[in-house]
Structures are given as C-alpha cells and as structure tokens.
Motif scaffolding. Sequence first.
Motif, PDB file in Angstrom:
ATOM      1  N   ILE A 155       0.833  -1.202   0.000  1.00  0.00           N
ATOM      2  CA  ILE A 155       0.000   0.000   0.000  1.00  0.00           C
ATOM      3  C   ILE A 155       0.870   1.256   0.000  1.00  0.00           C
ATOM      4  CG2 ILE A 155      -1.693   1.300   1.333  1.00  0.00           C
ATOM      5  CD1 ILE A 155      -2.814  -1.372   2.300  1.00  0.00           C
ATOM      6  N   LEU A 156       1.951   1.241   0.791  1.00  0.00           N
ATOM      7  CA  LEU A 156       2.838   2.396   0.850  1.00  0.00           C
ATOM      8  C   LEU A 156       3.552   2.639  -0.477  1.00  0.00           C
ATOM      9  CD1 LEU A 156       4.504   2.073   4.381  1.00  0.00           C
ATOM     10  CD2 LEU A 156       2.736   3.672   3.668  1.00  0.00           C
ATOM     11  N   LEU A 157       3.929   1.525  -1.149  1.00  0.00           N
ATOM     12  CA  LEU A 157       4.687   1.653  -2.390  1.00  0.00           C
ATOM     13  C   LEU A 157       3.801   1.808  -3.622  1.00  0.00           C
ATOM     14  CD1 LEU A 157       7.406  -1.110  -1.757  1.00  0.00           C
ATOM     15  CD2 LEU A 157       7.706   1.365  -1.607  1.00  0.00           C
ATOM     16  N   SER A 158       2.508   1.619  -3.458  1.00  0.00           N
ATOM     17  CA  SER A 158       1.618   1.659  -4.622  1.00  0.00           C
ATOM     18  C   SER A 158       1.671   2.976  -5.389  1.00  0.00           C
ATOM     19  CB  SER A 158       0.177   1.345  -4.194  1.00  0.00           C
ATOM     20  OG  SER A 158      -0.301   2.317  -3.280  1.00  0.00           O
ATOM     21  N   PRO A 159       1.788   4.157  -4.735  1.00  0.00           N
ATOM     22  CA  PRO A 159       1.897   5.389  -5.546  1.00  0.00           C
ATOM     23  C   PRO A 159       3.108   5.398  -6.466  1.00  0.00           C
ATOM     24  CG  PRO A 159       1.355   5.921  -3.274  1.00  0.00           C
ATOM     25  CD  PRO A 159       1.705   4.458  -3.299  1.00  0.00           C
ATOM     26  N   ILE A 160       4.186   4.755  -6.026  1.00  0.00           N
ATOM     27  CA  ILE A 160       5.390   4.691  -6.864  1.00  0.00           C
ATOM     28  C   ILE A 160       5.156   3.777  -8.063  1.00  0.00           C
ATOM     29  CG2 ILE A 160       7.831   4.080  -6.929  1.00  0.00           C
ATOM     30  CD1 ILE A 160       7.978   4.716  -3.960  1.00  0.00           C
ATOM     31  N   PHE A 161       4.535   2.622  -7.803  1.00  0.00           N
ATOM     32  CA  PHE A 161       4.364   1.638  -8.867  1.00  0.00           C
ATOM     33  C   PHE A 161       3.225   1.990  -9.816  1.00  0.00           C
ATOM     34  CE2 PHE A 161       6.822  -0.772  -5.809  1.00  0.00           C
ATOM     35  CZ  PHE A 161       7.697  -1.481  -6.618  1.00  0.00           C
ATOM     36  N   LEU A 242      -4.400  -7.419  -4.599  1.00  0.00           N
ATOM     37  CA  LEU A 242      -3.895  -6.053  -4.708  1.00  0.00           C
ATOM     38  C   LEU A 242      -4.687  -5.252  -5.741  1.00  0.00           C
ATOM     39  CD1 LEU A 242      -0.044  -6.704  -4.569  1.00  0.00           C
ATOM     40  CD2 LEU A 242      -1.455  -5.633  -2.816  1.00  0.00           C
ATOM     41  N   SER A 243      -4.979  -5.862  -6.875  1.00  0.00           N
ATOM     42  CA  SER A 243      -5.736  -5.164  -7.912  1.00  0.00           C
ATOM     43  C   SER A 243      -7.168  -4.899  -7.466  1.00  0.00           C
ATOM     44  CB  SER A 243      -5.734  -5.981  -9.207  1.00  0.00           C
ATOM     45  OG  SER A 243      -4.415  -6.168  -9.680  1.00  0.00           O
ATOM     46  N   PHE A 244      -7.729  -5.822  -6.683  1.00  0.00           N
ATOM     47  CA  PHE A 244      -9.092  -5.651  -6.187  1.00  0.00           C
ATOM     48  C   PHE A 244      -9.202  -4.406  -5.313  1.00  0.00           C
ATOM     49  CE2 PHE A 244     -12.461  -6.368  -3.063  1.00  0.00           C
ATOM     50  CZ  PHE A 244     -13.522  -6.739  -3.867  1.00  0.00           C
ATOM     51  N   GLY A 248      -2.740  -2.810  -7.336  1.00  0.00           N
ATOM     52  CA  GLY A 248      -2.005  -3.646  -8.277  1.00  0.00           C
ATOM     53  C   GLY A 248      -2.099  -3.119  -9.693  1.00  0.00           C
ATOM     54  N   ILE A 249      -2.728  -3.902 -10.565  1.00  0.00           N
ATOM     55  CA  ILE A 249      -2.925  -3.492 -11.950  1.00  0.00           C
ATOM     56  C   ILE A 249      -3.828  -2.265 -11.992  1.00  0.00           C
ATOM     57  CG2 ILE A 249      -3.780  -4.212 -14.205  1.00  0.00           C
ATOM     58  CD1 ILE A 249      -1.276  -5.655 -13.331  1.00  0.00           C
ATOM     59  N   GLN A 250      -3.428  -1.277 -12.783  1.00  0.00           N
ATOM     60  CA  GLN A 250      -4.174  -0.028 -12.880  1.00  0.00           C
ATOM     61  C   GLN A 250      -4.790   0.120 -14.269  1.00  0.00           C
ATOM     62  OE1 GLN A 250      -4.455   1.939 -10.133  1.00  0.00           O
ATOM     63  NE2 GLN A 250      -3.197   0.447  -9.021  1.00  0.00           N
ATOM     64  N   VAL A 254      -6.184  -4.551 -17.588  1.00  0.00           N
ATOM     65  CA  VAL A 254      -7.244  -5.381 -17.017  1.00  0.00           C
ATOM     66  C   VAL A 254      -6.624  -6.652 -16.453  1.00  0.00           C
ATOM     67  CG1 VAL A 254      -9.383  -6.629 -17.482  1.00  0.00           C
ATOM     68  CG2 VAL A 254      -8.914  -4.497 -18.682  1.00  0.00           C
ATOM     69  N   SER A 255      -7.072  -7.054 -15.271  1.00  0.00           N
ATOM     70  CA  SER A 255      -6.710  -8.343 -14.687  1.00  0.00           C
ATOM     71  C   SER A 255      -7.951  -8.890 -14.007  1.00  0.00           C
ATOM     72  CB  SER A 255      -5.560  -8.194 -13.690  1.00  0.00           C
ATOM     73  OG  SER A 255      -5.993  -7.605 -12.488  1.00  0.00           O
ATOM     74  N   LEU A 256      -7.853 -10.121 -13.509  1.00  0.00           N
ATOM     75  CA  LEU A 256      -9.002 -10.692 -12.811  1.00  0.00           C
ATOM     76  C   LEU A 256      -9.358  -9.859 -11.580  1.00  0.00           C
ATOM     77  CD1 LEU A 256      -8.224 -14.523 -13.025  1.00  0.00           C
ATOM     78  CD2 LEU A 256      -9.821 -13.183 -14.402  1.00  0.00           C
ATOM     79  N   GLY A 257      -8.338  -9.282 -10.937  1.00  0.00           N
ATOM     80  CA  GLY A 257      -8.598  -8.454  -9.766  1.00  0.00           C
ATOM     81  C   GLY A 257      -9.389  -7.202 -10.095  1.00  0.00           C
ATOM     82  N   THR A 258      -9.049  -6.521 -11.175  1.00  0.00           N
ATOM     83  CA  THR A 258      -9.789  -5.314 -11.554  1.00  0.00           C
ATOM     84  C   THR A 258     -11.214  -5.647 -11.986  1.00  0.00           C
ATOM     85  OG1 THR A 258      -8.970  -5.447 -13.843  1.00  0.00           O
ATOM     86  CG2 THR A 258      -7.658  -4.181 -12.270  1.00  0.00           C
ATOM     87  N   LEU A 259     -11.394  -6.799 -12.628  1.00  0.00           N
ATOM     88  CA  LEU A 259     -12.742  -7.206 -13.022  1.00  0.00           C
ATOM     89  C   LEU A 259     -13.594  -7.517 -11.795  1.00  0.00           C
ATOM     90  CD1 LEU A 259     -11.979  -9.515 -16.082  1.00  0.00           C
ATOM     91  CD2 LEU A 259     -12.931  -7.203 -16.114  1.00  0.00           C
ATOM     92  N   LEU A 260     -13.007  -8.189 -10.801  1.00  0.00           N
ATOM     93  CA  LEU A 260     -13.750  -8.474  -9.572  1.00  0.00           C
ATOM     94  C   LEU A 260     -14.088  -7.190  -8.835  1.00  0.00           C
ATOM     95  CD1 LEU A 260     -11.802 -11.597  -8.252  1.00  0.00           C
ATOM     96  CD2 LEU A 260     -14.076 -11.547  -9.268  1.00  0.00           C
TER      97      LEU A 260
END
Length: 308
Positions: A155-161, A242-244, A248-250, A254-260
Amino acid sequence: MSMLEEMPIADTSAGEPATVTGRKPVSRFRLVVSRLRGTPRFWVGLVGLVAVILWAAFGLIPNAWNATDLDVYNMGSSPTGLHWFGTSDIGEDIYAQTIVGLRKSLVIGLLVGPLAAIIAGVVGAVAGYLGGWWDRIIIWFIDLLLVLPSLFLFILLSPIFKSLSWVALIFLLAGFGWMIMARVIRAQTMSLRDRDFIKAARFMGVDTWTIIRRHVLPNVSSLLIIDATLGVGGAILSETTLSFFGFGIQAPDVSLGTLLAAGQGAAATRPWLFIFPAAILVFTVLSASLVGDALRDAVDPTSGVNRD
C-alpha cells in the motif's frame, strides 16, 4: 573430465533412490514420475491448468468482440448468444475482458512463482553453505522481511508503482515471496555441505559458487520446482487481491482483480459481472494448487497422508 563431474546427481540427492532386487537402482526422477502417474489430482490439476492456458491464449478467436469494444445497444445486458458472459454498464464484452484479465494474471503468476523460487534457492544455498557471519546476516534479513507486513508495504509503495509498468508488480511480489522457502533450502544445504561429494569438490579446489551451482542447487531442485508451482497460484491470488483493492494493476490494464473490483458492487443485481471472473480465478488457482500439491507428495511421500 574429472571424476567429480562424472558423478551422477541422482546418486547424491538427499533421498535414496528406490531399488528393485536384481535390477539397477531406480533414479529419483523416474520414481517421482511413477508416483505422479498414479495420482489422480495431479492429472486433474494439470489438465485444468493446461485448459486455462489454452483458453487464455486462443479464447478470443471465436469471439466477435475485443476487450476494448463497446456495444452501446447492449449496455449492462445479461449473457446472450452475442455476448457470452454479458456486458458491463458501458457495453464492454465481459467474456473478452475476462480472457484479457486472465492473460495478465497468468503471466504474473507464471513469472512470480519461478522468480521467487530462484531467489529462495540462491539465498538459501549461500546462507547454508557459507555459514558463519554470512549465514547470520542473511537469516537476520530474512527474519526482518518475514515480520514486515507485506500488504502494508504494498500500500505504501503503490503510488510509486502506479507510474511504472505492471512488470514492476512482478518483481514486487517475487521480492516478498521467497523467504520461507529460503529457510528450507538453507537447512537442506547445511545437511549437504558435509557430504562426501561436497568435501571432495572443496578438496579439489572447486570454488564456492561452482559448488553451489553444480552440486547444491541440483540437489534441492525438487523443492524449488514444488515451490515455483505452488507459487503460481499464490502469486495470482496476491495480484488479484492487490488489484481488487486498487494497489495492483491499474486502468486501462485489465486483470481478474480489476474485473472483480468492478463487478463486486453489482454482484447481487448483475451477477455475471462478478461470477465469471471469480469462477475463472478459483478454477485457475485450484488447478495450480493441485499440481503443486501432487508434486510435493510425489517428491516426499511423508509430507502428508495419501489422499487419493
């Protein structure tokens, strides 16, 4: 070629190969293969995993829609012959999006699992073979990573990634997925370094890295293969989680997490937005877990009771 280089790896493995009276010893590889042949869950998982991979690779061919196409005349429609998994609120074909998301999740899982196993093998072998201060420093570092809350760090590193490619997520997941297996490899290496073939290599002047590469890692390769296989399912779940939650994926990826994540709000009113990606995720992770579980029991039959 030296006598050491002619020594077969199977004869120096941690486990003793099975023998048949009056016949040549059975190699460990053949013994594992023979056990897998009689393990139904291995074949169920393997067939399921291969089917998922083939579907992800070729599933869009018979479909008339791409993941980016919008059908403005069928927005939010249920599954039909035109849209097999239904459409989203803006007319996106859920079938096409599920396949594209599955591809992304599979690529991440199939890369993170082996990469984490490689890191675990190298770090664990170095710590176990060198011992002394090297071992203490490496174990301290491993213990530090184990106690750190990885999700909080993500969560802390997500803005960087978010500003980087999704490939960065692969290295992030692999960087936090190798510590437990590294400890196992370290313990195995400590038992191997006093074996006669290791002592013979040191006596002949073979350098440390060559001994680790040629004699230590091959003898723990079965553990690493199991870890890599089980790590595929774990990495897919981690990426999906993470994507959910948006780390994660932005978009527009698209990934399964973003679809969920996109479909969970409408799971009660328009269940096709959530059910199909969720079912594919469960089936994929279950198939990978069955293969890894069967491999673990085939390599070490004492790891658990026989469930077949």
